[in-house]
Write an enzyme that holds these catalytic residues in place. Structure first.
Site, PDB file in Angstrom:
ATOM      1  N   THR A  10       0.804  -1.224   0.000  1.00 33.43           N
ATOM      2  CA  THR A  10       0.000   0.000   0.000  1.00 33.43           C
ATOM      3  C   THR A  10       0.839   1.276   0.000  1.00 33.43           C
ATOM      4  OG1 THR A  10      -0.175  -0.096   2.414  1.00 33.43           O
ATOM      5  CG2 THR A  10      -1.956  -1.111   1.136  1.00 33.43           C
ATOM      6  N   VAL A  13       6.330   2.784  -2.885  1.00 34.15           N
ATOM      7  CA  VAL A  13       7.043   1.813  -3.721  1.00 34.15           C
ATOM      8  C   VAL A  13       6.181   0.579  -3.938  1.00 34.15           C
ATOM      9  CG1 VAL A  13       9.096   0.354  -3.901  1.00 34.15           C
ATOM     10  CG2 VAL A  13       9.303   2.685  -3.054  1.00 34.15           C
ATOM     11  N   CYS A 147      17.933   4.598  -4.877  1.00 31.72           N
ATOM     12  CA  CYS A 147      17.418   5.259  -6.081  1.00 31.72           C
ATOM     13  C   CYS A 147      18.435   6.191  -6.739  1.00 31.72           C
ATOM     14  CB  CYS A 147      16.129   6.006  -5.758  1.00 31.72           C
ATOM     15  SG  CYS A 147      16.206   7.042  -4.284  1.00 31.72           S
ATOM     16  N   GLU A 199      21.815   8.889   2.866  1.00 28.81           N
ATOM     17  CA  GLU A 199      21.839   8.820   1.408  1.00 28.81           C
ATOM     18  C   GLU A 199      23.256   8.884   0.850  1.00 28.81           C
ATOM     19  OE1 GLU A 199      18.927   8.642  -1.873  1.00 28.81           O
ATOM     20  OE2 GLU A 199      18.876   8.348   0.293  1.00 28.81           O
ATOM     21  N   LYS A 202      25.123   5.612   1.382  1.00 26.43           N
ATOM     22  CA  LYS A 202      24.666   4.546   0.493  1.00 26.43           C
ATOM     23  C   LYS A 202      25.229   4.724  -0.915  1.00 26.43           C
ATOM     24  CE  LYS A 202      20.335   5.149   1.963  1.00 26.43           C
ATOM     25  NZ  LYS A 202      18.866   5.042   2.078  1.00 26.43           N
ATOM     26  N   ARG A 232      17.351  17.449  -1.047  1.00 26.56           N
ATOM     27  CA  ARG A 232      15.947  17.257  -1.401  1.00 26.56           C
ATOM     28  C   ARG A 232      15.417  18.559  -2.006  1.00 26.56           C
ATOM     29  NH1 ARG A 232      14.148  12.323  -1.565  1.00 26.56           N
ATOM     30  NH2 ARG A 232      14.394  11.873   0.657  1.00 26.56           N
ATOM     31  N   HIS A 239      15.080  12.080  -9.917  1.00 28.07           N
ATOM     32  CA  HIS A 239      16.308  12.524  -9.254  1.00 28.07           C
ATOM     33  C   HIS A 239      17.286  13.044 -10.307  1.00 28.07           C
ATOM     34  CE1 HIS A 239      14.791  11.037  -5.616  1.00 28.07           C
ATOM     35  NE2 HIS A 239      15.597  10.021  -5.370  1.00 28.07           N
TER      36      HIS A 239
END
Length: 338
Positions: A10, A13, A147, A199, A202, A232, A239
Site C-alpha cells: 500500500t 514503492v 534510487c 543517502e 549509500k 531534497r 532525481h
C-alpha cells in the site's frame, strides 16, 4: 507464470510494484501484504492510490494478508517494499523458506553474499545466488541499489572503458523518495533541504560494490573514490545528479561512448530500448520532461562538458526502486534461477 507477491503493497514503492506487475507477461501477482489493519480486506478497499498511472482494476479483489512467511507459501518470488527495520530479519526468513526475494530495502545490499544488481551493469553478480544456495537454501535475496545510486551508476556505465579514479556527485532528489508522507510540506515548499539521512553513505558504498569485480565467490569493490552531497528539492518525481569524473578523454569521445552504449540484456519485458539516453541540448535533461523516458526505466544524460562534468536524471520510484526490482526479477527468471 511465476507466482509473485508484494510486501508492503500500500505504500509508495509498493504501489509502483503493483502497477508494474498487474499485467506482467511472466509474473502472476497473487499475494499482497500490508499492515495488520489492512489484512483481511480487498486491496481495492484499503489502498489510497496515489500514482500518476491508472489504477489496475484487476488487483482490487486480492485480499491483503499480513506480512508473514506463512502468507507467502504459494509464492515463488516476492518483491519487498518493506521498511529496512522490518526487512532485515523477515527477508532472511522468507529466503530460508525457499522463496526468492527481490528487495528494494537497504537491509542486505552490502551483505557479502547478496547481489546488488543493475542488470545493464553487473548481471554476473547474480552468481552470488549460488553462494547463498551453497548454504543449503533454495531461496535467496537479490537487492537493487538506492534510487540515486542507480541513476549515478547507469550514468557511469558507458565510461567504464576510460580510466578514472575520482567521482563526485551532487544530487537534487525528488520528494517522492521520502514516501507519501516523508517530507513535510513546510519543509520543502520554497526550499532546498541539503541533507537526506544515510543517502550519501549509500551512494558512496553501493556504487563501488555494483561496479566491482565478481570473482566467483565474492565482489571486489571498484578501485575508485566516490564523494557525494545529497539534497531534497521540490520536484515530485525524478532525481537529478550533477556529476564530476576525472576522465581525461575529450568530450567528443565521451559522447561517442554514450551514443554507442548497448545494454547486455535482451527480451526482458521491462527493459527500455535505451538504458542511457544522451542529450545534446544545453538545458536537458529535466525531471518534468524526461523522467518517464523508456516507461520510466531510462536514465538521461546531458550537459557533458570538459572536466569531465555532466548531468544525469532518472525516475526514482520506477528505475530507482520498483522497476529496478522487477527488471532484476526478469533477469533472474531468464537465467533460470527460479
Amino acid at each position: 507464470m511465476i507466482n509473485v507477491g508484494v510486501l508492503g503493497a500500500t505504500g509508495a514503492v509498493g504501489q509502483r510494484f503493483v502497477q508494474l506487475l498487474a499485467d506482467h507477461p511472466w509474473f502472476h501477482l497473487q499475494t499482497l501484504t500490508a499492515s495488520e489493519r489492512s489484512a483481511g480486506k480487498p486491496y481495492g478497499n484499503v489502498v489510497n492510490w496515489r500514482l500518476d498511472a491508472p489504477y489496475p482494476d484487476n488487483v482490487s479483489d486480492i485480499v491483503v494478508t499480513p506480512t508473514t512467511v506463512e502468507s507467502l507459501k504459494d509464492c515463488d518470488l516476492v518483491f519487498s517494499a518493506l521498511p529496512a527495520d522490518v526487512a532485515t530479519s523477515l527477508e532472511k526468513e522468507i529466503a530460508g523458506a525457499g522463496i526468492a526475494v527481490c528487495s528494494n530495502a537497504r537491509s542486505h545490499r552490502m551483505d557479502p553474499d547478496v547481489p546488488l544488481v543493475i542488470p545493464e551493469v553487473n548481471p554476473d553478480h547474480l552468481g552470488l545466488i549460488d553462494v547463498q544456495r551453497d548454504r543449503g537454501s533454495e531461496g535467496f535475496i537479490v537487492t537493487n541499489p538506492n534510487c540515486s545510486t542507480i541513476v549515478l551508476v547507469l550514468a557511469l556505465a558507458p565510461l567504464r572503458s576510460f580510466e578514472f579514479h575520482d567521482v563526485r556527485a551532487a544530487t537534487m532528489q525528488a520528494i517522492s523518495g521520502g514516501g507519501f508522507a516523508g517530507v513535510p510540506a513546510m519543509d520543502i515548499y520554497d526550499n532546498v533541504v541539503p541533507y537526506i539521512g544515510g543517502e550519501e553513505e549509500k551512494m558512496e558504498s553501493e556504487t563501488l560494490k555494483i561496479m566491482g569485480e565478481f570473482n566467483g565467490s565474492e565482489v571486489i569493490p571498484a578501485p575508485f573514490k566516490v564523494s557525494t552531497s545529497c539534497h531534497r528539492v521540490p520536484v515530485i518525481d525524478g532525481h537529478t545528479i550533477a556529476v564530476w569524473v576525472d576522465v581525461k578523454e575529450p568530450v567528443a569521445e565521451v559522447k561517442k561512448a554514450y551514443a554507442n552504449f548497448k545494454s547486455p540484456l535482451s527480451n526482458l519485458p521491462l527493459q527500455p530500448e535505451k538504458a542511457v539516453e544522451l542529450f545534446d541540448q544545453s538545458d536537458r535533461p529535466q525531471p518534468r520532461l524526461d523522467r518517464n523516458r523508456g516507461r520510466g526505466m531510462t536514465v538521461s544524460v546531458g550537459r557533458i562538458r570538459e572536466g569531465l562534468r555532466f548531468v544525469a536524471l532518472g525516475h526514482n520510484t520506477i528505475r530507482g526502486a520498483a522497476g529496478a526490482s522487477v527488471l532484476n526479477a526478469e533477469l533472474i527468471y531468464s537465467r533460470k534461477y527460479l
